[in-house]
Design a protein around this motif. Structure first.
Motif, PDB file in Angstrom:
ATOM      1  N   VAL A   1       0.817  -1.046  -0.410  1.00  0.00           N
ATOM      2  CA  VAL A   1      -0.203   0.222   0.236  1.00  0.00           C
ATOM      3  C   VAL A   1       0.604   1.464   0.060  1.00  0.00           C
ATOM      4  N   ILE A   2       1.102   2.024  -0.624  1.00  0.00           N
ATOM      5  CA  ILE A   2       0.749   3.286  -0.959  1.00  0.00           C
ATOM      6  C   ILE A   2       0.120   4.395  -0.127  1.00  0.00           C
ATOM      7  N   PRO A   3       0.315   4.952   0.660  1.00  0.00           N
ATOM      8  CA  PRO A   3      -0.072   5.892   1.420  1.00  0.00           C
ATOM      9  C   PRO A   3      -0.858   6.789   0.876  1.00  0.00           C
ATOM     10  N   VAL A   4      -1.607   7.642   0.874  1.00  0.00           N
ATOM     11  CA  VAL A   4      -2.496   8.712   0.074  1.00  0.00           C
ATOM     12  C   VAL A   4      -1.858  10.866   0.421  1.00  0.00           C
ATOM     13  N   ALA A   5      -0.713  11.614   0.402  1.00  0.00           N
ATOM     14  CA  ALA A   5      -0.567  12.670   0.864  1.00  0.00           C
ATOM     15  C   ALA A   5      -2.342  13.325   1.318  1.00  0.00           C
ATOM     16  N   ALA A   6      -2.520  14.023   2.314  1.00  0.00           N
ATOM     17  CA  ALA A   6      -3.457  14.387   2.212  1.00  0.00           C
ATOM     18  C   ALA A   6      -3.387  16.193   3.071  1.00  0.00           C
ATOM     19  N   PHE A   7      -3.483  17.257   2.528  1.00  0.00           N
ATOM     20  CA  PHE A   7      -3.087  18.038   2.927  1.00  0.00           C
ATOM     21  C   PHE A   7      -3.933  19.270   4.006  1.00  0.00           C
ATOM     22  N   ARG A   8      -4.736  18.531   4.386  1.00  0.00           N
ATOM     23  CA  ARG A   8      -5.063  18.305   5.625  1.00  0.00           C
ATOM     24  C   ARG A   8      -5.234  17.350   7.189  1.00  0.00           C
ATOM     25  N   GLY A   9      -5.667  17.370   7.887  1.00  0.00           N
ATOM     26  CA  GLY A   9      -5.575  16.428   8.854  1.00  0.00           C
ATOM     27  C   GLY A   9      -4.247  15.402   9.021  1.00  0.00           C
ATOM     28  N   ALA A  10      -2.641  15.608   8.361  1.00  0.00           N
ATOM     29  CA  ALA A  10      -1.550  15.414   8.955  1.00  0.00           C
ATOM     30  C   ALA A  10      -1.826  13.852   8.825  1.00  0.00           C
TER      31      ALA A  10
ATOM     32  N   VAL B   1       0.010  11.939  -4.686  1.00  0.00           N
ATOM     33  CA  VAL B   1      -0.742  12.455  -4.251  1.00  0.00           C
ATOM     34  C   VAL B   1      -2.311  12.472  -5.577  1.00  0.00           C
ATOM     35  N   ARG B   2      -2.640  13.241  -5.911  1.00  0.00           N
ATOM     36  CA  ARG B   2      -3.485  13.589  -6.564  1.00  0.00           C
ATOM     37  C   ARG B   2      -3.078  14.706  -7.148  1.00  0.00           C
ATOM     38  N   GLY B   3      -3.018  14.823  -8.395  1.00  0.00           N
ATOM     39  CA  GLY B   3      -2.297  16.068  -9.453  1.00  0.00           C
ATOM     40  C   GLY B   3      -3.620  17.070  -9.399  1.00  0.00           C
ATOM     41  N   PRO B   4      -2.569  18.613  -9.278  1.00  0.00           N
ATOM     42  CA  PRO B   4      -3.747  19.630  -9.866  1.00  0.00           C
ATOM     43  C   PRO B   4      -4.696  19.710 -10.464  1.00  0.00           C
ATOM     44  N   ALA B   5      -5.846  20.795  -9.723  1.00  0.00           N
ATOM     45  CA  ALA B   5      -7.441  20.854 -10.241  1.00  0.00           C
ATOM     46  C   ALA B   5      -5.783  22.035 -11.698  1.00  0.00           C
ATOM     47  N   ARG B   6      -6.940  22.361 -12.933  1.00  0.00           N
ATOM     48  CA  ARG B   6      -5.937  23.249 -13.300  1.00  0.00           C
ATOM     49  C   ARG B   6      -6.563  24.581 -12.908  1.00  0.00           C
ATOM     50  N   SER B   7      -7.511  24.787 -12.110  1.00  0.00           N
ATOM     51  CA  SER B   7      -8.044  26.360 -11.269  1.00  0.00           C
ATOM     52  C   SER B   7      -7.376  26.474 -10.129  1.00  0.00           C
TER      53      SER B   7
ATOM     54  N   TRP C   1      -1.985  24.342  -5.310  1.00  0.00           N
ATOM     55  CA  TRP C   1      -1.302  23.131  -4.796  1.00  0.00           C
ATOM     56  C   TRP C   1       0.157  23.353  -5.309  1.00  0.00           C
ATOM     57  N   TYR C   2       0.397  23.553  -5.362  1.00  0.00           N
ATOM     58  CA  TYR C   2       1.957  23.970  -5.236  1.00  0.00           C
ATOM     59  C   TYR C   2       2.946  24.287  -3.960  1.00  0.00           C
ATOM     60  N   ARG C   3       1.991  25.281  -3.834  1.00  0.00           N
ATOM     61  CA  ARG C   3       2.266  25.474  -2.529  1.00  0.00           C
ATOM     62  C   ARG C   3       2.014  24.368  -0.847  1.00  0.00           C
ATOM     63  N   GLU C   4       0.726  24.304  -1.189  1.00  0.00           N
ATOM     64  CA  GLU C   4       0.236  22.748  -0.112  1.00  0.00           C
ATOM     65  C   GLU C   4       1.459  21.479  -0.698  1.00  0.00           C
TER      66      GLU C   4
ATOM     67  N   PRO D   1      -0.588  15.485 -14.745  1.00  0.00           N
ATOM     68  CA  PRO D   1       0.992  15.893 -14.115  1.00  0.00           C
ATOM     69  C   PRO D   1       1.021  17.190 -13.836  1.00  0.00           C
ATOM     70  N   VAL D   2       2.866  16.546 -13.417  1.00  0.00           N
ATOM     71  CA  VAL D   2       3.267  18.071 -13.062  1.00  0.00           C
ATOM     72  C   VAL D   2       4.584  18.336 -13.678  1.00  0.00           C
ATOM     73  N   ALA D   3       5.608  19.162 -13.265  1.00  0.00           N
ATOM     74  CA  ALA D   3       6.776  19.320 -13.140  1.00  0.00           C
ATOM     75  C   ALA D   3       7.491  17.731 -12.305  1.00  0.00           C
ATOM     76  N   GLU D   4       8.609  17.132 -13.097  1.00  0.00           N
ATOM     77  CA  GLU D   4       9.297  16.870 -12.251  1.00  0.00           C
ATOM     78  C   GLU D   4       9.994  17.553 -11.243  1.00  0.00           C
ATOM     79  N   ALA D   5      10.339  18.427 -11.068  1.00  0.00           N
ATOM     80  CA  ALA D   5      11.133  19.452 -10.143  1.00  0.00           C
ATOM     81  C   ALA D   5      10.354  20.575  -9.221  1.00  0.00           C
ATOM     82  N   ILE D   6       9.392  19.957  -8.863  1.00  0.00           N
ATOM     83  CA  ILE D   6       8.326  20.848  -8.096  1.00  0.00           C
ATOM     84  C   ILE D   6       8.665  21.156  -6.650  1.00  0.00           C
ATOM     85  N   CYS D   7       9.241  19.753  -6.558  1.00  0.00           N
ATOM     86  CA  CYS D   7       9.597  20.092  -4.738  1.00  0.00           C
ATOM     87  C   CYS D   7      10.516  19.486  -4.530  1.00  0.00           C
ATOM     88  N   SER D   8      11.793  19.184  -3.066  1.00  0.00           N
ATOM     89  CA  SER D   8      12.881  18.312  -3.552  1.00  0.00           C
ATOM     90  C   SER D   8      12.892  17.056  -3.846  1.00  0.00           C
TER      91      SER D   8
END
Length: 125
Positions: free
Chosen positions: A38-47, A60-66, A71-74, A93-100
């Motif tokens: 099982v791969i855990p699913v990231a959520a931006f709330r609830g820790a 993690v779900r990719g960002p909605a276009r809106s 999404w990038y901040r979260e 999809p997101v750019a591979e260099a979105i974070c560390s």
């Protein structure tokens, strides 16, 4: 398989967000005890990161276009808290260099039950 991704809305109480994160972790732990990877699913709330070891792979779900900017901040804040080794992004999809951490984009495929059954029949199952 990914852990369940129980919905948490922005205006839900913090206690509900924490409960949804706990629920996902509990189901994932049950599945793991029964031999499922099982791969855990990231959520931006609830820790949800409090239930998973640092260095784990997260889905993690990719960002909605809106909501690209938020999404990038979260996701940056989530990566700082959870310290994942890799993110598997489903959906947009997101750019591979979105974070560390490394990012692997995966497409979502939608099939009906009838289509899955037909595919099984075509393979002699």
């Amino acid at each position: 398989m990914t852990a369940p991704d129980f919905t948490i809305f922005n205006d839900d109480p913090d206690e509900w967000a924490a409960y949804q994160a706990w629920r996902s972790a509990t189901v994932a732990a049950f599945w793991q005890r029964h031999g499922v990877s099982v791969i855990p699913v990231a959520a931006f709330r609830g820790a949800p990161e409090r239930w998973v070891s640092p260095g784990s792979v997260w889905a993690v779900r990719g960002p909605a276009r809106s909501s690209l900017g938020s999404w990038y901040r979260e996701i940056d804040a989530f990566v700082d808290r959870a310290e994942p080794s890799r993110l598997v992004v489903f959906g947009n999809p997101v750019a591979e260099a979105i974070c560390s951490v490394p990012v692997e984009n995966r497409a979502l495929f939608s099939r009906t039950c009838a289509a899955a059954q037909k595919e099984g029949q075509n393979h002699g199952r």
